[in-house]
Motif scaffolding. Structure first.
Motif: not given
Length: 380
Positions: A307-315, A330-335
């Motif tokens: 699941i790709a997350a926008l506001g949470g900036q994570r996979l 990837f929490v807040r790694t790639y936006g």
């Protein structure tokens, strides 16, 4: 809407694996114009992750035909093909209106046709399809046909994902267009998951006679995927409290706007739509605080949901066999992450969404990341 900014905007406004089988194009030998792009299989910021392409503008969806990827860009309505490090414009979809979350959204391919969901300049969402033809490495899109019209549109909550299920039917996710009551109105196409024949006809085994509605009571679904046993999953944006992962069943009602997240024993019965007489709503199999998810695109590969997350900036990864569990990567790694899809080589392609006015663009954004799924086993 999408993520923490959705609250601000509303305040102002008052399958073993699911691969989205689709089309692609290649720069052709006739000298058709191409856009420069940066493509690299070795540029990584961490093990198992590499840039596929950089320099995209608010990408929303990626699909393949014969191994060639096509990318939709929400704001400028362009469908672009990636080949040999170049981005070539295949088509600027006519009649698209960008504003807020509207524009050129999801794509899916089936039997030589590309289905496209977009917000029209007449302030309605619709699905059209184009015939795909590949010549000298380049895909052409011709023979436009309308599949579905009249989906309510709004500045936010437009849904927009289209996927072909393992039954060969076209599934379309729609948002409530900020008209909350429409999600519980069976006569409206808003706040629903719709099921159609590839040409737009209504399947005879849909739950409601002559209706494309497959499930209802949704706020804003932007991700759908199927497990190997044909279990259908969807992710949904909550309002201020809970984002959801749901198992979608034929004719299911998922509660919005009566409920957000799992049921409470004292939910407000005054919100039950007049005349329905129903308080039977399906609970999500998992929920997240809206600050941690804002889930958009999703895919299934093997026994794992991605699941790709926008506001949470994570996979987010979820085991198919235990959908109440999850792991964050990837929490807040790639936006902001808009979509995740399974590539023909069974890697994951992850689209960032930092150039859509809500993100914080980094050098090279937006980009597609190629992720080796085996590298996620130890990543937290």
């Amino acid at each position: 809407m999408t993520e923490p900014s959705r609250r601000a905007v509303l305040g102002v406004l008052g399958a073993t694996s699911l691969v989205a089988a689709t089309s692609a194009c290649t720069a052709d030998s006739a000298g058709n114009p191409t856009d420069s792009a940066s493509a690299s299989q070795g540029s990584t910021s961490r093990s198992g992750v590499a840039d596929v392409v950089t320099g995209l503008k608010a990408p929303w969806s990626v699909v393949w035909v014969d191994g060639a990827p096509l990318i939709s860009q929400r704001d400028d309505a362009r469908i672009r093909q990636l080949s040999g490090g170049k981005l070539r414009e295949v088509l600027t979809v006519p009649g698209v209106k960008h504003g807020g979350e509207g524009g050129l959204l999801g794509m899916a391919v089936h039997d030589g046709w590309l289905a496209v969901y977009y917000t029209g300049d007449d302030d309605t969402n619709r699905v059209v399809r184009y015939r795909c033809a590949k010549r000298e490495g380049a895909v052409r899109l011709t023979g436009r046909q309308q599949i579905l019209d009249g989906i309510p549109a709004g500045v936010v909550h437009n849904g927009g994902r289209v996927e072909f299920g393992p039954d060969g039917k076209l599934y379309v996710s729609t948002g409530d267009s900020t008209q909350r009551e429409l999600a519980q109105d069976r006569s409206s196409l808003a706040g629903k998951i719709l099921r159609l024949e590839p040409d737009g006809g209504v399947p005879g085994d849909n739950p409601f006679v002559r209706s494309p509605v497959w499930s209802m009571g949704h706020r804003n679904v932007q991700g759908m995927a199927w497990a190997a046993d044909r279990t259908m999953f969807a992710v949904e944006f909550g309002e201020n409290t809970w984002d959801e992962l749901n198992v979608i069943v034929r004719g299911g009602n998922y509660g919005w706007p009566v409920r957000e997240g799992r049921a409470k024993t004292d939910f407000d019965t005054s919100l039950v739509p007049r005349g329905t007489g129903s308080t039977s709503y399906r609970n999500p199999v998992q929920q997240w605080p809206t600050s941690e998810a804002s889930p958009s695109g999703m895919a299934v590969l093997g026994d794992t949901i991605y699941i790709a997350a926008l506001g949470g900036q994570r996979l987010i990864t979820v085991p198919v066999s235990h959908p109440s569990a999850s792991t964050q990567h990837f929490v807040r790694t790639y936006g902001r992450l808009r979509d995740v899809v399974v590539a023909p080589d069974r890697s994951l392609w992850v689209l960032t969404n930092n150039t859509d006015t809500r993100g914080d663009p980094r050098p090279g954004d937006d980009r597609i990341l190629r992720v080796d799924p085996t590298s996620l086993s130890t990543d937290k």
